[in-house]
Design a protein around this motif. Structure first.
Motif, PDB file in Angstrom:
ATOM      1  N   ARG A  70       0.855  -1.181   0.000  1.00 50.62           N
ATOM      2  CA  ARG A  70       0.000   0.000   0.000  1.00 50.62           C
ATOM      3  C   ARG A  70       0.892   1.232   0.000  1.00 50.62           C
ATOM      4  O   ARG A  70       2.069   1.160   0.349  1.00 50.62           O
ATOM      5  N   TYR A  71       0.306   2.380  -0.363  1.00 48.96           N
ATOM      6  CA  TYR A  71       1.120   3.581  -0.574  1.00 48.96           C
ATOM      7  C   TYR A  71       1.736   4.088   0.718  1.00 48.96           C
ATOM      8  O   TYR A  71       2.927   4.394   0.772  1.00 48.96           O
ATOM      9  N   THR A 210       1.614  12.346   2.133  1.00 53.70           N
ATOM     10  CA  THR A 210       2.849  11.764   1.613  1.00 53.70           C
ATOM     11  C   THR A 210       3.702  11.096   2.679  1.00 53.70           C
ATOM     12  O   THR A 210       4.666  10.426   2.343  1.00 53.70           O
ATOM     13  N   GLU A 352      -2.143   2.522  -8.894  1.00 55.75           N
ATOM     14  CA  GLU A 352      -2.965   3.045  -7.805  1.00 55.75           C
ATOM     15  C   GLU A 352      -3.093   4.543  -7.958  1.00 55.75           C
ATOM     16  O   GLU A 352      -2.314   5.194  -8.661  1.00 55.75           O
ATOM     17  N   ARG A 372       8.529   8.308  -2.031  1.00 56.24           N
ATOM     18  CA  ARG A 372       7.140   7.936  -2.211  1.00 56.24           C
ATOM     19  C   ARG A 372       6.400   8.868  -3.161  1.00 56.24           C
ATOM     20  O   ARG A 372       5.241   8.617  -3.484  1.00 56.24           O
ATOM     21  N   PRO A 417       1.281   8.624  -7.777  1.00 54.81           N
ATOM     22  CA  PRO A 417      -0.091   8.219  -7.464  1.00 54.81           C
ATOM     23  C   PRO A 417      -0.843   9.228  -6.609  1.00 54.81           C
ATOM     24  O   PRO A 417      -2.065   9.265  -6.620  1.00 54.81           O
TER      25      PRO A 417
END
Length: 714
Positions: A70-71, A210, A352, A372, A417
């Motif tokens: 997952r992010y 973020t 995503e 990220r 994303p």
């Protein structure tokens, strides 16, 4: 017989641990160990062993595989071994965890007390299997798997292989010595705690969503009668020590549960291991966003219920795509080869958010916040290597750039994303068509080629309209130019002579030439011969301008020229004549006239200036601003940057000097392997002279895998 002081100290340390610091130090009579009834061991055949050790250049960083990521809250780990022989899964902000052992009343955590050193059997992007022996007749096989972005499992299987039974006690430990855990409390199977992570200073500029600054952690075992204890301080350093284990065992014996803890232990698990019997000891580590603490139970449950053999087999299947190492490579070079592809697999993320296709992170673990944020085209150079293992994934990644190219050809410097950085319409460096052609040459995806060619034409149009302010046919960096130029921040020209938007940079001209050469190849492959000829004519015209204006006959080198002066002078006479690595890039475009090659290569092969033991530095070593240390991000006045080595490697071959290309490849990978053996991570940049100096640049950087592309092409 003489014995070294270092070895004598190590032996003495082992004796102290064995004779004075067994579990008996903690007076077990104060508190009985709970019964331990483990689940049956999970059988798994890892296949032939890699036969690697912690002294080998092998990637030992692990993060959840694509379907289980997952992010935010994505927690990975690096397997580490201390000088005392403890093995733990370590991270940047979440601490480290593992299991320490006592056998028949003696510590078995020190290398000097083990029957044989630790052997790395197999690795994948999310897992590792390693073996060692606690005694000659007591072996261990450990499986560490990052099951999801929020949970990891450590399954340590102890097997009796002799004729004697042994009493084995396992102590699960969790440490975070840089800042304590807080709000400690019970969780089924173990411990729940929170931790705070200091946000980066520029976070408000980047925007919300973020970075996580508050996490909830879980640490549990399979002991049916679980409990935990903690200590408020732990030993200095980033890795566990025997003193930590002794203090933790004592804390558990005395049932100490402080409100804040630097280290915790779960209830020791004790079992008698009989000959021919395998006893597993399992622990699970979870980490979730403190805003969603209810997810912790689900993450830990997924790790507990997962079939580790099945996940290990998935990793083997992904590794099966890796091309076999070339014949003739050394054992160490083969480890680098495989590790490079494993790194790429680890850095790929599922589609995503704003992205419709798989994408890559340029760094993943230990967690670094900026990694990220999204995609950069210059880091996508690594997709050229990925295409040799997974051409579908490489083209999927590049389709994100096709999608994001606007009608006028603007391709943002960064997009991802969640976040996009478009300060002043800062654009991606002109590398898209080159990378797309190189990936197509392997993948042979004609639908992608058509789309990439259309996007590449638009991107070229943007640069010719927006980045040639004086309309003289040469280009300048624009937007937030110091980012757009790639050689950002610590660069001798930008910091001491002129801003990047005020010069016509040699590296930018070469990138534009290579883009035009690549567009010509794409047009030819699509049957557009007329367009191909037009692109070649553009490339030839720009090459002629570069050779006329940017070559200095007096010094035999290529330099930037002032946008307004059209000379090597910006403020003072000849102040742009600083020998940077960019001056060699015309070799990559193969535009250096034959009568100039020897002089240019003379600079590259001069050991006093550029020809260093571990690659070509970013700046002439005799320049007063030369600084070799790989101490942080964005240092261009000395360290080695692997992607530029790859481009020079290709340039040397184009110049008819394959022997120099092979030697550059050897030096580059020697530097990469030295740090891979030291940290078991790749790095963003490398010291050209001293691989024993600290390397504090960003870990597991995607483009350092290109050292393997150079090997592949030698």
């Amino acid at each position: 017989m003489a014995i070294s002081l270092r070895r004598a100290t190590r032996v003495m340390g082992a004796l102290v641990l064995v004779l004075g610091c067994s579990w008996a130090c903690s007076s077990p009579s104060e508190r009985e160990l709970p019964a331990y009834a483990p689940r049956p061991p999970q059988a798994h055949d890892p296949g032939p062993s890699l036969g690697a050790t912690f002294d080998d250049p092998i990637l030992l960083t692990f993060a959840a595989a694509r379907p289980r990521t997952r992010y935010l809250g994505d927690q990975g780990f690096t397997l580490t071994r201390t000088s005392e022989g403890f093995v733990s899964a370590s991270s940047q902000h979440a601490g480290d965890f593992g299991i320490a052992f006592e056998v028949d009343g003696e510590w078995r955590a020190v290398d000097a007390r083990m029957a044989k050193p630790i052997e790395i059997v197999s690795t994948a992007s999310d897992s590792v299997v390693y073996r060692y022996s606690l005694l000659e007749d007591l072996t261990v096989e450990a499986r560490f798997v990052v099951v999801t972005s929020g949970a990891a499992a450590l399954d340590v299987q102890v097997r009796g292989v002799g004729n004697q039974a042994h009493t084995v006690t396992a102590l699960p430990f969790l440490r975070r010595c840089d800042a304590p855990f807080t709000e400690l409390g019970d969780l089924e199977g173990g411990l729940r705690a929170t931790r705070e992570v200091l946000p980066p200073p520029v976070l408000p500029v980047i925007g919300p969503g973020t970075y996580l600054t508050s996490m909830v952690d879980g640490f549990v075992s399979e002991s049916p009668t679980w409990s935990w204890a903690g200590i408020e301080t732990c030993s200095a350093g980033d890795t566990p020590s025997a003193q930590d284990m002794i203090a933790l065992r004592q804390a558990w014996s005395e049932d100490k549960k402080p409100s804040t803890a630097a280290a915790v232990a779960l209830a020791p698990m004790r079992a008698v291991v009989h000959p021919g019997e395998t006893v597993p000891f399992r622990v699970f580590r979870g980490a979730v966003d403190a805003a969603s603490p209810e997810r912790l139970g689900a993450e830990l449950g997924a790790a507990r219920d997962a079939s580790l053999p099945a996940l290990l087999d998935e990793g083997k299947k992904r590794n099966a795509k890796i091309p076999s190492p070339k014949p003739g490579l050394t054992r160490e070079e083969s480890f680098l080869w495989t590790s490079s592809f494993v790194l790429l697999d680890q850095l790929l993320m599922p589609a995503e958010g704003k992205l419709r296709h798989e994408y890559f992170l340029f760094s993943r673990e230990p967690t670094w916040w900026f990694a990220r944020l999204g995609l950069h085209i210059h880091e996508a150079l690594a997709m050229i290597l990925l295409a040799h293992a997974d051409p579908r994934a490489a083209t999927e990644v590049l389709r994100n750039f096709v999608d994001r190219t606007e009608a006028d050809g603007y391709l943002p410097y960064n997009f991802g994303p969640v976040v996009e950085q478009t300060t002043g319409r800062t654009a991606s460096s002109p590398l898209f068509s080159y990378i797309s052609w190189e990936v197509y040459a392997v993948a042979k995806d004609e639908a992608f080629l058509r789309d990439a060619y259309a996007a590449g034409k638009r991107i070229h149009g943007f640069w010719t309209r927006e980045r040639d302010t004086n309309k003289n046919g040469l280009f300048e960096w624009g937007g937030l130019a110091i980012s757009e130029s790639l050689r950002d921040l610590e660069n001798v020209i930008w910091t001491n002579v002129a801003a990047p938007n005020l010069v016509e940079a040699i590296d930018l001209q070469v990138e534009m030439i290579v883009e035009e050469q690549s567009l010509a190849k794409m047009a030819d492959a699509l049957g557009l011969a007329g367009e191909g000829a037009e692109w070649r004519a553009k490339a030839d015209a720009l090459a002629s301008a570069v050779n006329a204006k940017m070559w200095d006959e007096a010094t035999g080198f290529y330099y930037h020229v002032g946008r307004d002066s059209q000379s090597f002078t910006f403020k003072t006479e000849g102040d742009l004549k600083r020998k940077e690595i960019a001056g060699f890039l015309p070799l990559w475009a193969n535009i250096v006239p034959t009568d100039r090659r020897a002089r240019l290569l003379g600079h590259l092969t001069n050991p006093d200036t550029f020809y260093r033991p571990f690659g070509i530095p970013g700046l002439d070593r005799t320049d007063p601003y030369f600084s070799a240390g790989a101490t942080r991000c964005c240092r261009w006045n000395g360290p080695v940057w692997v992607p530029w080595m790859m481009l020079l490697h290709r340039g040397l071959r184009a110049a008819g000097r394959p022997e120099l290309a092979v030697e550059l490849s050897r030096r580059t990978r020697a530097g990469v392997m030295a740090q891979l053996a030291r940290y078991h991570q790749f790095r963003e940049l490398y010291d050209p002279d001293d691989q024993k100096a600290p390397n504090d640049s960003m870990p597991n950087y995607v483009w350092s895998s290109l050292a393997t592309l150079m090997m592949m092409e030698d």
